[in-house]
Design a protein around this motif. Structure first.
Motif, PDB file in Angstrom:
ATOM      1  N   GLY A  16     -20.031 -40.840   0.995  1.00 33.52           N
ATOM      2  CA  GLY A  16     -20.934 -40.614   2.118  1.00 33.52           C
ATOM      3  C   GLY A  16     -22.374 -40.947   1.779  1.00 33.52           C
ATOM      4  N   ASP A  17     -23.214 -41.032   2.787  1.00 35.80           N
ATOM      5  CA  ASP A  17     -24.625 -41.370   2.592  1.00 35.80           C
ATOM      6  C   ASP A  17     -25.406 -40.171   2.051  1.00 35.80           C
ATOM      7  OD1 ASP A  17     -24.015 -43.820   3.608  1.00 35.80           O
ATOM      8  OD2 ASP A  17     -24.949 -43.486   5.570  1.00 35.80           O
ATOM      9  N   PHE A  18     -26.373 -40.495   1.161  1.00 35.58           N
ATOM     10  CA  PHE A  18     -27.269 -39.466   0.639  1.00 35.58           C
ATOM     11  C   PHE A  18     -28.697 -39.848   1.001  1.00 35.58           C
ATOM     12  CE2 PHE A  18     -30.154 -38.055  -2.784  1.00 35.58           C
ATOM     13  CZ  PHE A  18     -30.025 -36.677  -2.605  1.00 35.58           C
ATOM     14  N   VAL A  19     -29.372 -38.974   1.740  1.00 38.02           N
ATOM     15  CA  VAL A  19     -30.754 -39.226   2.161  1.00 38.02           C
ATOM     16  C   VAL A  19     -31.693 -38.666   1.103  1.00 38.02           C
ATOM     17  CG1 VAL A  19     -32.490 -38.848   3.939  1.00 38.02           C
ATOM     18  CG2 VAL A  19     -30.080 -39.109   4.586  1.00 38.02           C
ATOM     19  N   ALA A  20     -32.388 -39.565   0.378  1.00 35.56           N
ATOM     20  CA  ALA A  20     -33.311 -39.153  -0.681  1.00 35.56           C
ATOM     21  C   ALA A  20     -34.730 -38.973  -0.162  1.00 35.56           C
ATOM     22  CB  ALA A  20     -33.296 -40.185  -1.810  1.00 35.56           C
ATOM     23  N   LEU A  21     -35.116 -39.753   0.845  1.00 32.90           N
ATOM     24  CA  LEU A  21     -36.418 -39.616   1.503  1.00 32.90           C
ATOM     25  C   LEU A  21     -36.207 -39.720   3.003  1.00 32.90           C
ATOM     26  CD1 LEU A  21     -38.661 -41.934  -0.735  1.00 32.90           C
ATOM     27  CD2 LEU A  21     -38.607 -39.426  -0.754  1.00 32.90           C
ATOM     28  N   TYR A  34     -53.715 -37.263  -6.639  1.00 29.58           N
ATOM     29  CA  TYR A  34     -52.856 -36.707  -5.603  1.00 29.58           C
ATOM     30  C   TYR A  34     -51.560 -36.219  -6.227  1.00 29.58           C
ATOM     31  CZ  TYR A  34     -51.334 -36.152  -0.759  1.00 29.58           C
ATOM     32  OH  TYR A  34     -50.939 -35.624   0.452  1.00 29.58           O
ATOM     33  N   GLY A  35     -51.265 -34.944  -6.060  1.00 32.84           N
ATOM     34  CA  GLY A  35     -50.044 -34.374  -6.606  1.00 32.84           C
ATOM     35  C   GLY A  35     -48.928 -34.360  -5.582  1.00 32.84           C
ATOM     36  N   VAL A  36     -47.714 -34.635  -6.044  1.00 33.20           N
ATOM     37  CA  VAL A  36     -46.511 -34.453  -5.223  1.00 33.20           C
ATOM     38  C   VAL A  36     -45.606 -33.517  -6.002  1.00 33.20           C
ATOM     39  CG1 VAL A  36     -44.529 -35.547  -4.118  1.00 33.20           C
ATOM     40  CG2 VAL A  36     -46.726 -36.763  -4.230  1.00 33.20           C
ATOM     41  N   ILE A  37     -45.382 -32.322  -5.440  1.00 27.49           N
ATOM     42  CA  ILE A  37     -44.646 -31.294  -6.148  1.00 27.49           C
ATOM     43  C   ILE A  37     -43.366 -30.944  -5.404  1.00 27.49           C
ATOM     44  CG2 ILE A  37     -45.911 -29.396  -5.037  1.00 27.49           C
ATOM     45  CD1 ILE A  37     -45.762 -27.925  -7.770  1.00 27.49           C
ATOM     46  N   GLY A  38     -42.319 -30.684  -6.169  1.00 22.11           N
ATOM     47  CA  GLY A  38     -41.053 -30.307  -5.562  1.00 22.11           C
ATOM     48  C   GLY A  38     -40.042 -29.952  -6.628  1.00 22.11           C
ATOM     49  N   ILE A 207     -55.732 -30.433 -11.951  1.00 21.55           N
ATOM     50  CA  ILE A 207     -56.508 -31.665 -11.739  1.00 21.55           C
ATOM     51  C   ILE A 207     -56.354 -32.318 -10.372  1.00 21.55           C
ATOM     52  CG2 ILE A 207     -56.508 -32.244 -14.209  1.00 21.55           C
ATOM     53  CD1 ILE A 207     -54.482 -34.495 -13.538  1.00 21.55           C
ATOM     54  N   CYS A 208     -55.438 -31.878  -9.528  1.00 23.08           N
ATOM     55  CA  CYS A 208     -55.172 -32.617  -8.291  1.00 23.08           C
ATOM     56  C   CYS A 208     -56.174 -32.264  -7.183  1.00 23.08           C
ATOM     57  CB  CYS A 208     -53.753 -32.351  -7.796  1.00 23.08           C
ATOM     58  SG  CYS A 208     -52.479 -33.036  -8.884  1.00 23.08           S
ATOM     59  N   ASP A 209     -56.746 -33.306  -6.551  1.00 21.85           N
ATOM     60  CA  ASP A 209     -57.631 -33.114  -5.405  1.00 21.85           C
ATOM     61  C   ASP A 209     -56.835 -32.673  -4.180  1.00 21.85           C
ATOM     62  OD1 ASP A 209     -59.938 -34.162  -6.828  1.00 21.85           O
ATOM     63  OD2 ASP A 209     -58.989 -36.122  -6.605  1.00 21.85           O
ATOM     64  N   LYS A 210     -55.681 -33.316  -3.994  1.00 24.02           N
ATOM     65  CA  LYS A 210     -54.799 -32.995  -2.875  1.00 24.02           C
ATOM     66  C   LYS A 210     -53.368 -32.916  -3.396  1.00 24.02           C
ATOM     67  CE  LYS A 210     -57.644 -35.110   0.733  1.00 24.02           C
ATOM     68  NZ  LYS A 210     -57.712 -36.160   1.782  1.00 24.02           N
ATOM     69  N   VAL A 211     -52.520 -32.285  -2.591  1.00 23.14           N
ATOM     70  CA  VAL A 211     -51.132 -32.107  -3.016  1.00 23.14           C
ATOM     71  C   VAL A 211     -50.221 -32.097  -1.794  1.00 23.14           C
ATOM     72  CG1 VAL A 211     -51.364 -29.594  -3.021  1.00 23.14           C
ATOM     73  CG2 VAL A 211     -49.559 -30.656  -4.379  1.00 23.14           C
ATOM     74  N   ALA A 212     -49.015 -32.614  -1.994  1.00 20.71           N
ATOM     75  CA  ALA A 212     -47.977 -32.545  -0.971  1.00 20.71           C
ATOM     76  C   ALA A 212     -46.751 -31.889  -1.580  1.00 20.71           C
ATOM     77  CB  ALA A 212     -47.628 -33.944  -0.457  1.00 20.71           C
ATOM     78  N   VAL A 213     -46.089 -31.043  -0.796  1.00 21.71           N
ATOM     79  CA  VAL A 213     -44.839 -30.422  -1.227  1.00 21.71           C
ATOM     80  C   VAL A 213     -43.692 -31.177  -0.581  1.00 21.71           C
ATOM     81  CG1 VAL A 213     -43.420 -28.336  -1.182  1.00 21.71           C
ATOM     82  CG2 VAL A 213     -45.889 -28.153  -1.499  1.00 21.71           C
ATOM     83  N   ILE A 214     -42.743 -31.637  -1.403  1.00 19.19           N
ATOM     84  CA  ILE A 214     -41.566 -32.315  -0.890  1.00 19.19           C
ATOM     85  C   ILE A 214     -40.354 -31.407  -1.083  1.00 19.19           C
ATOM     86  CG2 ILE A 214     -41.160 -33.577  -3.069  1.00 19.19           C
ATOM     87  CD1 ILE A 214     -40.243 -35.958  -1.284  1.00 19.19           C
ATOM     88  N   GLU A 215     -39.592 -31.275  -0.016  1.00 21.03           N
ATOM     89  CA  GLU A 215     -38.443 -30.369  -0.017  1.00 21.03           C
ATOM     90  C   GLU A 215     -37.328 -31.000   0.807  1.00 21.03           C
ATOM     91  OE1 GLU A 215     -37.798 -26.228   2.190  1.00 21.03           O
ATOM     92  OE2 GLU A 215     -39.272 -26.073   0.557  1.00 21.03           O
ATOM     93  N   ASN A 216     -36.142 -31.140   0.203  1.00 17.35           N
ATOM     94  CA  ASN A 216     -35.003 -31.741   0.904  1.00 17.35           C
ATOM     95  C   ASN A 216     -35.360 -33.077   1.548  1.00 17.35           C
ATOM     96  OD1 ASN A 216     -33.314 -29.527   0.266  1.00 17.35           O
ATOM     97  ND2 ASN A 216     -34.130 -28.381   2.009  1.00 17.35           N
ATOM     98  N   ALA A 217     -36.060 -33.917   0.760  1.00 24.74           N
ATOM     99  CA  ALA A 217     -36.385 -35.300   1.123  1.00 24.74           C
ATOM    100  C   ALA A 217     -37.528 -35.438   2.129  1.00 24.74           C
ATOM    101  CB  ALA A 217     -35.144 -36.032   1.663  1.00 24.74           C
ATOM    102  N   ARG A 218     -38.142 -34.341   2.524  1.00 24.89           N
ATOM    103  CA  ARG A 218     -39.221 -34.401   3.500  1.00 24.89           C
ATOM    104  C   ARG A 218     -40.496 -33.743   2.960  1.00 24.89           C
ATOM    105  NH1 ARG A 218     -37.534 -35.606   8.758  1.00 24.89           N
ATOM    106  NH2 ARG A 218     -39.512 -34.772   9.529  1.00 24.89           N
ATOM    107  N   ILE A 219     -41.654 -34.231   3.395  1.00 23.94           N
ATOM    108  CA  ILE A 219     -42.920 -33.578   3.086  1.00 23.94           C
ATOM    109  C   ILE A 219     -43.072 -32.397   4.047  1.00 23.94           C
ATOM    110  CG2 ILE A 219     -45.434 -33.812   3.013  1.00 23.94           C
ATOM    111  CD1 ILE A 219     -44.044 -35.432   0.859  1.00 23.94           C
ATOM    112  N   VAL A 220     -43.165 -31.191   3.477  1.00 23.15           N
ATOM    113  CA  VAL A 220     -43.238 -29.992   4.314  1.00 23.15           C
ATOM    114  C   VAL A 220     -44.652 -29.438   4.416  1.00 23.15           C
ATOM    115  CG1 VAL A 220     -40.826 -29.379   3.955  1.00 23.15           C
ATOM    116  CG2 VAL A 220     -42.551 -28.495   2.378  1.00 23.15           C
TER     117      VAL A 220
END
Length: 236
Positions: A16-21, A34-38, A207-220
């Motif tokens: 089956g298909d797996f959605v990574a992003l 820029y931080g991306v945390i998950g 050190i990060c000016d900005k940050v995004a949280v990624i959860e279950n392939a989506r930015i939350v």
């Protein structure tokens, strides 16, 4: 500037298909850290591999200074990749080459002249504090020193963007602090944009000016670190 719009990555498997992003949007300004945390498996490493086109997105666009790199092929893609430095968790050094030779390697691939390359290598080793280790081999270095070599190598072609995929995960807390301080100094000195993939909130706070949280392939969640750190801690 990096503009990511409606980015999707789907892996097609027999089971089956797996959605990574899934429909990822991000805007990263020139010179930002820029931080991306998950958590593990959230999609953060897939995101960074799409940004340097080691993975081809299923749909969506990634624009760097207005150029959509998802449409690039061949020579054009190689050109844009030279503007993207990459640092890995496990360093990815060439064990049979010295520190100096590891840092010079990207310049050789790009066809840099020997005289110019030698000066550039010395400058980069001075920048990361490893001038005295130029003739050493990776096996003779500590983990922190190996990552400093990797940083110098990633900067060899004067990239616009430095991509860091869990760059401090294999390091102890004190070494992590020194590597993050080095990345901050490099950002301030040469203005390179840094995208930092991590699962550690302390790294983002450091050190990060900005940050995004990624959860279950989506930015939350995403935004300035200082304003939103409490919300990010709730999500994580």
């Amino acid at each position: 500037m990096i503009e990511i719009r409606n980015l999707c990555k789907v892996y097609h498997n027999p089971t089956g298909d797996f959605v990574a992003l899934d429909d990822v949007d991000l805007t990263i300004a020139q010179g930002e850290i820029y931080g991306v945390i998950g958590l593990s498996g959230a999609g953060k490493s897939t995101l960074i591999r799409c940004i340097n086109m080691l993975e081809k997105p299923s749909s969506g666009s990634i624009r760097i200074d207005g150029e959509d790199i998802t449409r690039m092929r061949g020579r054009e893609l190689r050109r844009i990749r030279q503007s993207l430095g990459m640092i890995f968790q496990d360093f990815n050094l060439l064990m049979q080459k010295t520190v100096e030779e590891n840092v010079r390697f990207p310049l050789e691939i790009a066809g840099g002249k020997q005289a110019g390359a030698d000066g550039k290598v010395r400058e980069l080793l001075r920048l990361v504090g490893l001038e005295e280790k130029a003739g050493a081999y990776p096996a003779q270095l500590s983990g922190g020193q190996k990552q400093r070599v990797a940083i110098a190598r990633a900067l060899a072609n004067d990239p616009k963007v430095l991509l860091c995929d869990e760059a401090t995960s294999a390091l102890d807390p004190l070494t992590t602090k020194s590597i993050l301080e080095l990345l901050k100094r490099i950002n301030e000195k040469i203005g390179v944009t840094i995208i930092l993939i991590t699962h550690e909130m302390k790294v983002v706070e450091a050190i990060c000016d900005k940050v995004a949280v990624i959860e279950n392939a989506r930015i939350v969640k995403d935004g300035p670190t200082a304003e939103h750190i409490g919300h990010f801690q709730e999500v994580m």
